[in-house]
Design a protein around this motif. Structure first.
Motif, PDB file in Angstrom:
ATOM      1  N   ALA A   1      -5.147   1.976   7.591  1.00 13.16           N
ATOM      2  CA  ALA A   1      -6.080   1.637   6.498  1.00 13.16           C
ATOM      3  C   ALA A   1      -6.003   0.149   6.185  1.00 13.16           C
ATOM      4  N   GLU A   2      -4.789  -0.388   6.185  1.00 12.98           N
ATOM      5  CA  GLU A   2      -4.582  -1.808   5.869  1.00 12.98           C
ATOM      6  C   GLU A   2      -5.183  -2.694   6.959  1.00 12.98           C
TER       7      GLU A   2
ATOM      8  N   PHE B   1      -7.418   2.154  -4.903  1.00 16.50           N
ATOM      9  CA  PHE B   1      -7.122   3.420  -5.556  1.00 16.50           C
ATOM     10  C   PHE B   1      -6.584   4.434  -4.550  1.00 16.50           C
ATOM     11  N   PRO B   2      -6.124   5.623  -5.013  1.00 23.54           N
ATOM     12  CA  PRO B   2      -6.339   6.311  -6.290  1.00 23.54           C
ATOM     13  C   PRO B   2      -5.310   5.939  -7.359  1.00 23.54           C
TER      14      PRO B   2
ATOM     15  N   ARG C   1       0.854  -1.196   0.000  1.00 23.20           N
ATOM     16  CA  ARG C   1       0.000   0.000   0.000  1.00 23.20           C
ATOM     17  C   ARG C   1       0.888   1.244   0.000  1.00 23.20           C
ATOM     18  N   CYS C   2       0.578   2.173  -0.888  1.00 29.11           N
ATOM     19  CA  CYS C   2       1.340   3.414  -1.032  1.00 29.11           C
ATOM     20  C   CYS C   2       1.295   4.227   0.265  1.00 29.11           C
ATOM     21  N   PRO C   3       2.452   4.787   0.685  1.00 27.57           N
ATOM     22  CA  PRO C   3       2.482   5.534   1.951  1.00 27.57           C
ATOM     23  C   PRO C   3       1.800   6.906   1.853  1.00 27.57           C
ATOM     24  N   TRP C   4       1.652   7.433   0.638  1.00 24.91           N
ATOM     25  CA  TRP C   4       1.114   8.793   0.489  1.00 24.91           C
ATOM     26  C   TRP C   4      -0.406   8.839   0.397  1.00 24.91           C
TER      27      TRP C   4
ATOM     28  N   ALA D   1      -3.007   3.832  -2.398  1.00 21.04           N
ATOM     29  CA  ALA D   1      -3.233   2.879  -3.495  1.00 21.04           C
ATOM     30  C   ALA D   1      -2.559   1.552  -3.165  1.00 21.04           C
ATOM     31  N   CYS D   2      -3.164   0.432  -3.590  1.00 21.97           N
ATOM     32  CA  CYS D   2      -2.637  -0.904  -3.264  1.00 21.97           C
ATOM     33  C   CYS D   2      -2.313  -1.687  -4.536  1.00 21.97           C
TER      34      CYS D   2
END
Length: 605
Positions: A571-572, A145-146, A127-130, A133-134
């Motif tokens: 989130a994860e 997303f995004p 998963r993107c840290p910013w 997105a996965c």
């Protein structure tokens, strides 16, 4: 799946799958839209492409001279669950070790280029840290997303305890992969008055729906219509970068829509939807029949209703033209922003370097109070005040005064008069669903379109997605909510497309949003409405903190600044179905001087 939805026609089994190709000529969309005068026509100006934006993809079978191979580490260099960026000469690769297996992928998130090595590895995806997105580590495919594109996946082999990665040079430099898509093989494309899929609204939900249909092999006609004069663009950037030009904001180049037969009708306003006869009517009288319909009209900004509201140089920011005009008018002049929500505060932050003065008018006592709470709101307010922004809180506008028709002063209910040459109004939005009032599509009392987990409305074959819907939020006990986030619109567009193809997909994504002000980013995940406590770890004054929003004994949302990747981590955890208890967070704050987050990946309290 490549046939059509409507029953009378024989099912087409021929599916043409194309890889994204290099730009081919500059001719317009193949379907020049003879049935309607508004099919997208370029304005004749040359388009500048970023290198990674070209319609290119590595050849599916690159030759040896196009590839590079190197030993990148020893098998014991990485533990299970570890990620590392490795250099291949032509570019970097993300090496992942998971369950004893090595995977090699593109190292940057295709959305905004975040380094994925700083992200979160969990359940076979990174998963993107910013922005959350996965990507699936086995395939590189985008799973949440995004963004629109996936990662390249590279070959890994183990020889004599060494890990080798082989990759095409082109893929290493591109850092993004557009999924394979079907082409439109419908003979009626571009000139008949019926379409298989009609999508009303070309924001994130509409575009992702169209792309998902093509990725899933659907090869019949798709028409996307929008009130905008532009092809789909990155709307969240408007308020963060008001100078941005439409071509810099475009989510896909014009050639992309032509290559995959996604017809876009611009400046096209739908005035009625007749669901019984499966037909929509446009403002200019053009009628279009459909088999499946997606309603993704988004929202309309609220405007001021005070005296002088018709004065010139008062804006809501809806289009690139609005944003560009605001910057032009604000340069060296006095700017007033009404509303201290995300849009208002982003605009105020951007204008501080351009305008002579920036003032913010807000009804609440601190910015973002309902969303981020009092303490975080006050810390952000201080950052703005340190950047010369003046706040007028707990008041509203009573009058806009003009000189020769143009704005000169903003009068507040507190009777304060603020000098203003340009005013931006960011006081919220309402769903743009007026055109549905006479249809049999259900609207709630606020004008939102209620949908189920499959994004279906009350009318069979009619789906809805994006800012104009309320839907059941799975991990908050299926509470019906409206979440007007960019990431959520992507996810809903995809689910709608999957269900048009009878795949029985359900929306389950964890909401994720971000804002950027003065070069600092705030990230947020979850759904915090109704929070009754905020637990803060870190230093609010230094703007290095994480805030956990709780209701009862459960964490329902998290926000952070300079504390990555904690929001992606939370989130994860929420996406995995595990609840985070208030007690866990309190213990973390009590004992954690190091910011250790290993407790989050545990199996429960």
């Amino acid at each position: 799946m490549g046939g059509c939805f409507s029953k009378p026609k024989p099912v087409e089994l021929k599916i043409e799958v194309v890889l994204p190709e290099k730009e081919r000529g500059k001719e317009e969309l193949s379907a020049s839209g003879k049935g309607s005068p508004r099919a997208y026509q370029g304005n004749g100006t040359a388009r500048h492409f970023h290198a990674e934006e070209r319609l290119t993809a590595p050849h599916p079978y690159p030759g040896p001279q196009d590839c590079v191979e190197a030993a990148v580490c020893h098998v014991k260099d990485l533990e299970n669950g570890q990620m590392r960026e490795v250099e291949l000469g032509w570019g970097k690769v993300l090496l992942v070790k998971d369950n004893g297996e090595f995977h090699a992928l593109g190292h940057k998130c295709p959305h905004y280029g975040a380094p994925l090595v700083k992200g979160v590895l969990s359940r076979g995806r990174v998963r993107c840290p910013w922005h959350g997105a996965c990507f699936n580590i086995s395939t590189g495919d985008l799973e949440d997303f995004p963004g629109l594109d996936s990662l390249h996946k590279f070959q890994v082999k183990i020889e004599k305890e060494k890990v080798y990665v082989r990759a095409s040079k082109q893929a290493l430099q591109l850092q993004r992969r557009t999924k394979m898509m079907a082409k439109c093989i419908s003979t009626s494309a571009g000139h008949s008055s019926s379409t298989n899929v009609l999508i009303v609204g070309a924001g994130a939900a509409g575009l992702v729906c169209a792309e998902t249909l093509r990725q899933e092999g659907f090869s019949d006609r798709i028409v996307l219509c929008t009130l905008d004069r532009h092809l789909p663009y990155d709307r969240p950037k408007l308020s963060k970068s008001l100078d941005a030009q439409p071509e810099q904001l475009a989510l896909r180049p014009k050639e992309f829509f032509r290559a995959y037969g996604i017809e876009v009708l611009t400046e096209a306003q739908v005035v009625t939807v007749d669901v019984r006869n499966k037909k929509v009517v446009f403002k200019d009288g053009f009628k279009l029949e459909y088999s499946k319909l997606l309603l993704a009209p988004g929202s309309s900004p609220k405007t001021l209703s005070c005296k002088g509201k018709e004065v010139e140089n008062v804006f809501t920011i809806r289009t690139p033209e609005d944003a560009n005009r605001v910057v032009r008018l604000a340069r060296g002049r006095n700017a007033v922003v009404v509303g201290a929500g995300f849009l208002g505060m982003e605009v105020a932050a951007y204008l501080t370097e351009k305008a002579h003065s920036v003032s913010v008018v807000e009804l609440e006592e601190t910015p973002f109070r309902r969303f981020l709470g009092e303490r975080v709101g006050r810390a952000l307010m201080k950052m703005f005040e340190n950047n010369r922004v003046k706040f007028y809180m707990q008041t509203e506008v009573s009058e806009l005064r003009a000189q020769e028709g143009k704005l000169k002063e903003v009068v507040l209910k507190s009777s304060k008069v603020v000098r203003a040459d340009v005013c931006v109004v960011g006081i919220g939005a309402v769903p743009a669903t007026g055109f549905l009032r006479q249809s049999s599509v259900n609207l709630d009392s606020r004008g939102f379109i209620p949908v189920n987990k499959m994004m279906q409305t009350n009318v069979p074959g009619v789906f809805a997605a994006g800012d104009a819907v309320t839907f059941p939020l799975a991990w908050r006990n299926n509470r019906k909510v409206n979440i007007p986030h960019w990431q959520m619109a992507h996810a809903q567009g995809r689910v709608a497309a999957q269900n048009m193809l009878a795949q029985e997909a359900e929306i389950s994504t964890v909401p994720y949003l971000w804002t950027a002000m003065f070069g600092k980013s705030l990230r947020y995940a979850g759904y915090g409405e109704g929070f009754d406590d905020v637990i803060i770890q870190g230093d609010l004054e230094e703007l290095k903190f994480v805030a956990f929003y709780t209701k009862g004994d459960e964490v329902i949302a998290v926000a952070s600044m300079n504390y990555d990747p904690i929001v992606s981590k939370v989130a994860e955890v929420l996406a995995s179905g595990r609840a985070i208890r208030k007690r866990e967070v309190e213990l973390f704050v009590l004992h954690s001087k190091t910011g250790d987050m290993s407790w989050l990946t545990g199996k429960g309290s």
